[in-house]
Design an enzyme around this catalytic site. Structure first.
Site, PDB file in Angstrom:
ATOM      1  N   THR A 240       0.848  -1.057  -0.146  1.00  0.00           N
ATOM      2  CA  THR A 240       0.008  -0.122   0.005  1.00  0.00           C
ATOM      3  C   THR A 240       0.962   1.424  -0.084  1.00  0.00           C
ATOM      4  O   THR A 240       2.061   1.046   0.157  1.00  0.00           O
ATOM      5  CB  THR A 240      -1.000  -0.004   1.096  1.00  0.00           C
ATOM      6  OG1 THR A 240      -1.604  -1.361   1.152  1.00  0.00           O
ATOM      7  CG2 THR A 240      -1.934   1.213   1.151  1.00  0.00           C
TER       8      THR A 240
ATOM      9  N   THR B 277      -4.083   1.448  -2.367  1.00  0.00           N
ATOM     10  CA  THR B 277      -3.124  -0.036  -2.539  1.00  0.00           C
ATOM     11  C   THR B 277      -3.739  -0.649  -3.598  1.00  0.00           C
ATOM     12  O   THR B 277      -4.868  -0.605  -4.312  1.00  0.00           O
ATOM     13  CB  THR B 277      -3.873  -0.782  -1.209  1.00  0.00           C
ATOM     14  OG1 THR B 277      -2.990  -1.784  -1.137  1.00  0.00           O
ATOM     15  CG2 THR B 277      -5.229  -0.909  -1.173  1.00  0.00           C
TER      16      THR B 277
ATOM     17  N   ASP C  37      -8.447  -9.804   0.688  1.00  0.00           N
ATOM     18  CA  ASP C  37      -8.885  -9.279   1.925  1.00  0.00           C
ATOM     19  C   ASP C  37      -9.997  -9.653   2.409  1.00  0.00           C
ATOM     20  O   ASP C  37     -10.279  -9.204   3.514  1.00  0.00           O
ATOM     21  CB  ASP C  37      -8.824  -7.762   1.779  1.00  0.00           C
ATOM     22  CG  ASP C  37      -7.481  -7.077   2.094  1.00  0.00           C
ATOM     23  OD1 ASP C  37      -6.519  -7.840   2.482  1.00  0.00           O
ATOM     24  OD2 ASP C  37      -7.128  -5.875   2.024  1.00  0.00           O
TER      25      ASP C  37
ATOM     26  N   SER D 299     -10.702  -3.451   4.953  1.00  0.00           N
ATOM     27  CA  SER D 299      -9.455  -3.025   4.828  1.00  0.00           C
ATOM     28  C   SER D 299      -8.945  -2.496   6.194  1.00  0.00           C
ATOM     29  O   SER D 299      -9.415  -2.182   7.158  1.00  0.00           O
ATOM     30  CB  SER D 299      -9.418  -1.630   3.985  1.00  0.00           C
ATOM     31  OG  SER D 299      -8.232  -0.930   3.882  1.00  0.00           O
ATOM     32  N   SER D 300      -7.634  -2.353   6.159  1.00  0.00           N
ATOM     33  CA  SER D 300      -6.641  -1.940   7.446  1.00  0.00           C
ATOM     34  C   SER D 300      -6.161  -0.401   7.177  1.00  0.00           C
ATOM     35  O   SER D 300      -5.657   0.062   8.107  1.00  0.00           O
ATOM     36  CB  SER D 300      -5.597  -2.771   7.573  1.00  0.00           C
ATOM     37  OG  SER D 300      -5.964  -4.075   7.993  1.00  0.00           O
TER      38      SER D 300
ATOM     39  N   GLY E 270       1.440  -1.097   4.550  1.00  0.00           N
ATOM     40  CA  GLY E 270       1.636  -2.220   5.389  1.00  0.00           C
ATOM     41  C   GLY E 270       0.767  -3.252   5.963  1.00  0.00           C
ATOM     42  O   GLY E 270       0.821  -4.079   6.993  1.00  0.00           O
ATOM     43  N   GLY E 271      -0.432  -3.417   5.199  1.00  0.00           N
ATOM     44  CA  GLY E 271      -1.397  -4.542   5.547  1.00  0.00           C
ATOM     45  C   GLY E 271      -1.919  -4.161   6.661  1.00  0.00           C
ATOM     46  O   GLY E 271      -2.234  -3.261   7.226  1.00  0.00           O
TER      47      GLY E 271
END
Length: 570
Positions: free
Chosen positions: A379, A397, A421, A450-451, A471-472
């Site tokens: 991302t 991302t 995801d 999503s994060s 960074g996920g």
């Protein structure tokens, strides 16, 4: 005078006397901090022409689509948080969607299992991240266009043109992309990536040579001339649909024509005298960030030294609880109408949860109990501030670095693999981190959880801190810690970005830590408290801006772990 205020005064003195002990940039009129210096400069040029933070964001994002193919994209999606000069906040959700042909069990084999395969980097991955079925309907162009239509002041075409120029005329190939090109040419199972970094002669573009992308330039010209419809209708959409149909993908022309970005109410929280604005679902970042900041507000942080054993232990316990709630409750709000956001972000909920934190021993992460147990990369991100008092925090991302690694040679951009995801196996949650809860199960036209945590912190209604990271799942925690270090420990943004960070995501039950920044004594003390620790070289690539309204200065900082990241101001 508080310790926080003393730190602020000391560091302000350093800024104003010109001391340059750290990698920060100081400016008065505008600031753009992104993963690529060229893209940051493109954004600054938009500001110099009289554009606002939204205009600079559009220009920067399209430039990153050319210069930062790892994650800068028009083949993916993301989120934008905007705080205007009047103190009004809003957000734009342009997260990818599942295609109409998607099903809840689409990645399972005949036996109901989730098979594994080899990803672009030669390692094993579950197949929900591999191949064209992993591609969600892209949202970036729609989101940027909607934000511009609502709040931009410069002409759309003028903001897209710099990216076209970069793609047509080329830019000097940086070392990290030259290395990626050599790797993919030799190892990629995907022909598109084998040829992606080659020049017109069919040779790999060498480090320092001009890298031109004529096919991407043509796609960008369609977007420049036709806006939203330049991507979701017409020749670009037709080529996406053709490529998908002929190569086993699910996205159709109807999927593209039906896609819309959404303006949503921001997730708002407070910490002491500060207001925190971040993304609501389908991002889990804002809910988790506010929940964790509320929990930290319950602690006596004056008595807990930064980087100490109690500090790391408390962070891990706070993260554990927020991620358990994330797994149990969060997903696309258009499909999950009973998400308890107000409860999860309330001060009362945090007070109840905090009472069940044992400061002497680690809690247990149990995949069968979620939050009830505690009752009580790739991302990219950029931050923008303009001279009018507006601020933007934008994260977007492709999921993995270079996403699916697939794309049409006629279009020149890489498709995401964001379908990974979603929770791929319904009602199946394991201790190693596979989640199967209903809110994030695959459904047609649903946006995957999503994060991403683009965030703006305000003081008295004015932007104070603009921050975000790739960074996920680590995104949530790296942003959380950066905000905490600035607001609670008085660190300037550059120090907050560079100092020690950890990550705990409930499952698997482990603390990931930056190996060079956590002392052996602290690690051993945490292990004695029943924590499992896993070393990482670094966590996140944060891009931040801190604004001193009283002295009318902006301080920008790009994480040193970002190879091409840069703060540019004027």
């Amino acid at each position: 005078m508080t310790k926080h205020r003393i730190f602020q005064i000391l560091f302000l003195c350093l800024y104003l006397t010109g001391a340059e002990a750290t990698a920060q940039v100081v400016a008065r009129n505008g600031m753009v901090v992104s993963s690529n210096k060229i893209a940051s400069e493109v954004g600054i040029e938009a500001l110099k022409k009289g554009g606002n933070a939204i205009d600079a964001s559009v220009a920067t994002a399209f430039a990153l689509a050319v210069t930062h193919p790892t994650a800068g994209n028009i083949g993916g999606g993301g989120f934008l948080v905007f705080l205007d000069s009047a103190g009004t906040a809003t957000t734009f959700d342009f997260r990818e969607k599942a295609p109409l042909k998607a099903t809840a069990d689409m990645f399972l084999d005949a036996g109901g299992e989730l098979p594994k395969g080899t990803n672009l980097f030669g390692s094993e991955s579950t197949n929900n991240h591999i191949g064209l079925k992993s591609v969600g309907v892209p949202g970036t162009v729609a989101g940027l266009y909607l934000a511009h239509q609502k709040h931009g002041v410069l002409p759309w075409a003028e903001l897209v043109q710099p990216a076209i120029d970069l793609a047509e005329k080329g830019f000097e190939m940086p070392w990290n992309l030259a290395q990626a090109g050599a790797y993919f040419a030799a190892n990629s199972p995907v022909p598109f990536l084998q040829d992606y970094f080659k020049n017109e002669a069919g040779e790999l573009t060498a480090f320092g040579a001009l890298w031109k992308q004529p096919e991407l330039a043509k796609t960008l010209i369609e977007i420049r001339d036709h806006g939203h419809d330049g991507f979701y209708k017409g020749i670009v959409a037709q080529e996406i649909a053709r490529y998908m149909k002929e190569n086993g993908g699910l996205i159709s022309l109807e999927d593209l024509q039906r896609y819309t970005a959404v303006e949503r109410k921001p997730l708002k929280g407070t910490f002491r005298d500060y207001e925190i604005y971040s993304m609501a679902p389908p991002s889990s970042g804002g809910v988790a960030l506010v929940e964790m900041m509320n929990l930290m507000e319950q602690a006596d942080l004056e008595a807990i030294e930064f980087n100490s054993t109690p500090y790391v232990h408390l962070l891990a316990e706070v993260m554990r609880r927020a991620f358990a709630d994330r797994a149990e409750h969060l997903g696309d709000p258009d499909f999950n109408v009973e998400t308890p956001i107000e409860k999860l972000t309330s001060k009362e909920f945090a007070e109840k949860r905090f009472k069940n934190i044992d400061m002497g021993r680690a809690s247990v992460s149990d995949s069968t109990k979620f939050g009830q147990l505690y009752d009580g990369s790739s991302t990219t991100h950029f931050s923008v501030a303009d001279r009018f008092g507006n601020a933007v925090s934008l994260t977007y991302t492709l999921e993995f670095p270079y996403g699916s690694g697939m794309g049409s040679e006629k279009l020149g951009f890489i498709f995401n693999n964001e379908m990974g995801d979603f929770n791929p196996k319904p009602n199946f949650t394991t201790g190693d981190g596979l989640i199967g809860t209903p809110p994030n199960i695959i459904e047609p036209e649903k946006r995957m959880l999503s994060s991403m945590t683009p965030t703006i912190v305000a003081k008295d209604g004015k932007p104070y801190l603009i921050v975000g990271s790739p960074g996920g799942k680590t995104i949530i925690n790296t942003v959380f810690q950066t905000v905490l270090k600035v607001l609670a420990y008085g660190m300037p943004v550059d120090k907050a970005i560079e100092s020690m960070k950890i990550h705990h995501q409930w499952l698997p039950d482990e603390i990931r830590y930056e190996r060079l920044l956590l002392s052996p004594d602290t690690r051993q003390a945490l292990e004695a408290m029943n924590h499992t620790l896993i070393p990482n070289n670094s966590l996140g690539e944060l891009m931040g801006i801190q604004i001193d309204a009283e002295n009318k200065i902006m301080v920008g900082a790009a994480d040193s772990s970002s190879p091409q990241g840069a703060a540019v101001g004027y």
